[in-house]
Design an enzyme around this catalytic site. Sequence first.
Site, short mmCIF file in Angstrom:
data_model
loop_
_atom_site.label_atom_id
_atom_site.label_comp_id
_atom_site.label_asym_id
_atom_site.label_seq_id
_atom_site.Cartn_x
_atom_site.Cartn_y
_atom_site.Cartn_z
N HIS A 113 0.81 -1.22 0.00
CA HIS A 113 0.00 0.00 0.00
C HIS A 113 0.84 1.27 0.00
CE1 HIS A 113 -3.39 -2.42 -0.09
NE2 HIS A 113 -4.25 -1.58 0.44
N GLU A 164 -9.30 13.72 15.39
CA GLU A 164 -8.88 13.99 14.00
C GLU A 164 -9.71 15.16 13.48
OE1 GLU A 164 -8.38 11.07 11.02
OE2 GLU A 164 -7.10 9.76 12.22
N ASP A 197 -5.62 4.79 10.22
CA ASP A 197 -7.06 4.88 9.91
C ASP A 197 -7.56 3.63 9.20
OD1 ASP A 197 -7.07 7.39 10.93
OD2 ASP A 197 -7.05 8.43 9.00
P1 FAD Z 1 4.29 -1.69 1.90
O1 FAD Z 1 3.73 -0.66 1.02
O2 FAD Z 1 4.31 -3.06 1.39
O3 FAD Z 1 5.75 -1.25 2.37
C1 FAD Z 1 5.99 0.07 2.82
C2 FAD Z 1 7.47 0.28 3.11
O4 FAD Z 1 7.87 -0.52 4.21
C3 FAD Z 1 8.38 -0.14 1.95
O5 FAD Z 1 9.52 0.67 1.97
C4 FAD Z 1 8.75 -1.57 2.30
O6 FAD Z 1 9.94 -2.00 1.71
C5 FAD Z 1 8.85 -1.46 3.80
N1 FAD Z 1 8.50 -2.70 4.48
C6 FAD Z 1 7.39 -3.45 4.33
N2 FAD Z 1 7.42 -4.48 5.16
C7 FAD Z 1 8.59 -4.39 5.84
C8 FAD Z 1 9.20 -5.18 6.84
N3 FAD Z 1 8.63 -6.27 7.33
N4 FAD Z 1 10.40 -4.77 7.31
C9 FAD Z 1 11.00 -3.66 6.84
N5 FAD Z 1 10.47 -2.89 5.89
C10 FAD Z 1 9.27 -3.25 5.41
N6 FAD Z 1 -0.45 5.54 7.31
C11 FAD Z 1 -0.59 6.07 8.54
O7 FAD Z 1 0.39 6.27 9.25
N7 FAD Z 1 -1.82 6.40 9.01
C12 FAD Z 1 -2.95 6.16 8.32
O8 FAD Z 1 -4.04 6.44 8.79
C13 FAD Z 1 -2.84 5.57 7.03
N8 FAD Z 1 -3.93 5.30 6.30
C14 FAD Z 1 -3.78 4.69 5.09
C15 FAD Z 1 -4.93 4.37 4.37
C16 FAD Z 1 -4.81 3.74 3.15
C17 FAD Z 1 -6.07 3.40 2.39
C18 FAD Z 1 -3.53 3.46 2.62
C19 FAD Z 1 -3.40 2.82 1.29
C20 FAD Z 1 -2.39 3.80 3.32
C21 FAD Z 1 -2.50 4.42 4.57
N9 FAD Z 1 -1.39 4.75 5.33
C22 FAD Z 1 -1.53 5.30 6.57
C23 FAD Z 1 -0.04 4.61 4.78
C24 FAD Z 1 0.56 3.28 5.17
O9 FAD Z 1 0.88 3.26 6.52
C25 FAD Z 1 1.85 3.04 4.39
O10 FAD Z 1 1.62 3.17 3.03
C26 FAD Z 1 2.40 1.67 4.71
O11 FAD Z 1 3.72 1.62 4.25
C27 FAD Z 1 1.61 0.61 4.00
O12 FAD Z 1 1.83 -0.63 4.60
P2 FAD Z 1 2.05 -1.91 3.72
O13 FAD Z 1 2.00 -3.06 4.64
O14 FAD Z 1 1.16 -1.95 2.55
O15 FAD Z 1 3.57 -1.64 3.31
#
Ligand code: FAD
Length: 504
Positions: free
Chosen positions: A83, A255, A144
């Site tokens: 994400h 918020e 969120d």
């Molecule tokens: P990915 O997109 O898969 O990875 C994100 C980053 O972390 C990359 O650099 C990846 O290499 C690294 N990574 C992933 N897993 C690991 C691991 N195990 N060890 C080390 N590095 C790792 N963020 C907030 O803070 N608050 C919010 O309210 C919020 N709301 C959101 C709502 C939506 C609909 C979306 C799409 C995103 C939101 N986000 C929010 C953002 C979200 O926290 C970040 O985009 C987060 O990185 C997504 O998590 P993911 O598991 O999909 O990670």
Amino acid sequence: CITIKINLCFPSIPSSLKTLSIDGHFDFEQVEHAAKDFGNRYSYLPLAVLYPKSVSDIATTVNHVWQIGGGSELKVAARGHGHSLQGQAQAHRGVVINMESLKGLKMQVHTGNFPYVDVSGGELWINILRESLKHGLAPKSWTDYLHLTVGGTLSNAGISGQAFWHGPQISNVYQLEVVTGKGEVVNCSEKQNSDLFYSVLGGLGQFGIITRARISLEPAPEMVKWIRMVYTDFATFTRDQEKLISGQSTFDYVEGFVIINRTGLLNNWRSSFNPQDPLQASQFKSDGRTLFCLELAKYFNHEDMVLVNQEIKTSLSQLNHIPSTLFISEVPYMEFLDRVHISEIKLRSRGLWEVPHPWLNLFIPKSKIHSFAQEVFGNILTDTSSGPILIYPVNKSKWDNRTSVVIPEEDVFYLVAFLSSAVPSSTGNDGLEQILIRNKRILDFCEIAGLGVKQYLPHFSTQGEWKSHFGPHWEAFIRRKSTYDPSAILAPGQRIFQKPIAYS
Ligand code: FAD
């Protein structure tokens, strides 16, 4: 020269990966999905996707990449739920590690005075909530949206309306297990290997891969009073928000969001509360004014209902919203926390989820929030039709300054999140190009006005920009990078963050 090196190296890399002895497997064919993310704007095809079955699979792979050395230019990226917005979890011609397939560790909830849960780095927060609720417990700090992984949010910060009180998610972790850039498996915490612990928290995936985390828990409430109210005056709105996050707040969540140039409230609220809401909302005439909606939540158990109602009444009487715009509903705790998923289902059914998301998330010092609002909400943005704009303050005292996340210097700063969705092929205001132009205008204004703004979920193209993002923390970043990911080579102008473990 680089091309020659790539041509010579690449044919041997897949076969060398194939020789590794692992419990899971590599996929060299079906890799397209790992070149996509929620942002839907960047796409880097990897050579292989690793589906690890054990931590040792990850350690073996990363160690192998380290042994090959930085010269191979082989990138490694952990992918949580994908994400990210700008390819942060992708690895161009590299190896993507699919963290969600790491199911070796069963979630374990520990009760007692300081309850916690041990989870895999690839676990989704929604699953952690479900599991911990079985024990009457829950994590304290959230995002969120809960369909994100632990590793993904801990690599950034993880913030939501609870952060003013509990701090971000990275302030609510007791311990991590990390595979470093050398492929070593290291346990770390405040007391043990603390430099690695704080490097990885908010570390954008640069210092290692989080394979396990120990998350702090608290007793979970049964229900939530979910409250929204509207302001027309920005100064009054922020004064109330700041009052609510200072000292011992009655509320568990604070918020807010901005509504620009809409005739009614009806379509702008992220979800409707109860059948009377649309009626009440339709009676409020915004007359095209910019509105600021404060969103609060108070957790409670059924037996405390009377007391809680009284507390809320007293607290609300001290706020200066427009009285006719007070909306209060009551929902189960789970429903409140998983609220964005309901919007996701609706958007998916209309084909509006997998569109480009040119999001812009900013941390703005409290002293500059009025200058920011005046220009951005009063001038740059003419409406909020392309997506919600969140705005809420947090207390810096709840952020640990030893972590890697970069935040403004002031005691209170605001998150302002422009959560835009671009309508595919539109050339109008809701099209990708126009939204990107607006984002750039906002960033340029912040730069020229010297507001001391920092990007959350940052992404930059040049090393100079990264240097400026880290500011005084740049040297610490370089030191940590060379300690935990020594095969990485920093050279001016490189897109350094595209290669989370061993970039060159
Ligand atoms: P990915 O997109 O898969 O990875 C994100 C980053 O972390 C990359 O650099 C990846 O290499 C690294 N990574 C992933 N897993 C690991 C691991 N195990 N060890 C080390 N590095 C790792 N963020 C907030 O803070 N608050 C919010 O309210 C919020 N709301 C959101 C709502 C939506 C609909 C979306 C799409 C995103 C939101 N986000 C929010 C953002 C979200 O926290 C970040 O985009 C987060 O990185 C997504 O998590 P993911 O598991 O999909 O990670």
